[in-house]
Design a protein around this motif. Sequence first.
Motif, short mmCIF file in Angstrom:
data_model
loop_
_atom_site.label_atom_id
_atom_site.label_comp_id
_atom_site.label_asym_id
_atom_site.label_seq_id
_atom_site.Cartn_x
_atom_site.Cartn_y
_atom_site.Cartn_z
N THR A 3 -5.70 27.77 56.13
CA THR A 3 -5.88 27.41 54.76
C THR A 3 -5.88 28.47 53.65
N ALA A 4 -4.87 28.45 52.61
CA ALA A 4 -4.79 29.46 51.64
C ALA A 4 -5.40 29.26 50.44
N LEU B 131 -7.98 15.44 37.22
CA LEU B 131 -8.09 16.97 37.15
C LEU B 131 -7.34 17.75 38.02
N LEU B 132 -6.23 18.28 38.20
CA LEU B 132 -5.76 18.88 39.44
C LEU B 132 -6.37 20.16 39.19
N SER B 133 -6.75 20.76 40.20
CA SER B 133 -7.60 21.98 40.30
C SER B 133 -7.34 22.75 41.49
N PHE B 134 -7.35 24.08 41.61
CA PHE B 134 -7.06 24.87 42.84
C PHE B 134 -8.25 25.75 42.93
N CYS B 135 -8.40 26.31 44.29
CA CYS B 135 -9.21 27.32 44.66
C CYS B 135 -8.75 28.08 45.83
N THR B 136 -8.60 29.43 45.68
CA THR B 136 -8.00 30.40 46.78
C THR B 136 -9.16 30.63 47.44
N ARG B 137 -8.89 31.32 48.91
CA ARG B 137 -9.85 31.94 49.37
C ARG B 137 -10.68 33.03 48.63
N ALA B 138 -9.84 34.05 47.90
CA ALA B 138 -10.34 34.96 47.03
C ALA B 138 -11.26 34.42 46.11
N GLN B 139 -10.89 33.24 45.23
CA GLN B 139 -11.80 32.81 44.19
C GLN B 139 -12.99 32.02 44.78
N PHE B 140 -12.89 31.71 45.87
CA PHE B 140 -13.96 31.02 46.55
C PHE B 140 -15.07 32.22 46.84
N GLU B 141 -14.65 33.18 47.68
CA GLU B 141 -15.32 34.32 47.90
C GLU B 141 -16.14 35.08 46.84
#
Length: 177
Positions: free
Chosen positions: A123-124, A160-170
Amino acid sequence: MTAVHIRPLDPTEDAELIHPWVTHPKAAFWMMQDAQLQDVEREYMAIAANPHHDAFIGLVDGEPAFLMERYDPAKAELVGLYEPEAGDVGMHFLVAPSDTPVRGFTRMVITAVMRELFADPATARVVVEPDVRNTAVHALNEAVGFVPEREIQKPEKTALLSFCTRAQFEAAVGVSA
């Protein structure tokens, strides 16, 4: 310390558990308000049969407390609505209704859901598509690192299409996934 455990949803065994969750007035954006028990069972049987979509029950301190769905957005839900990238995972979550809300509970749940998704090294990026009117979930998504990209038109809603990368989550939660 609160213990969170996530297990696969069994459509036959768990339909009765989740029926009041998905039909509760606070679950209006789940779009199952008028669903009968057999409708919920049928919906989750279809998810169980889909190789690109999974459903789970979240337990908090041993008690069923939330519903989580994971899907491949390149093959389900968002096909043709955005350009998927390798490592994209779609997510839905719903906290069980409560007569005695606990401050911060829903944020704890979405954090646990995101940790579960990022526990898979493949998961990226997590992808969500909540209804544009669901401002409460937009705030929760932002709190765990989601960045809105744009509105998209799905058959059942404007999302609302939204994204969360591993780095953004951390970075958002202050710990590593």
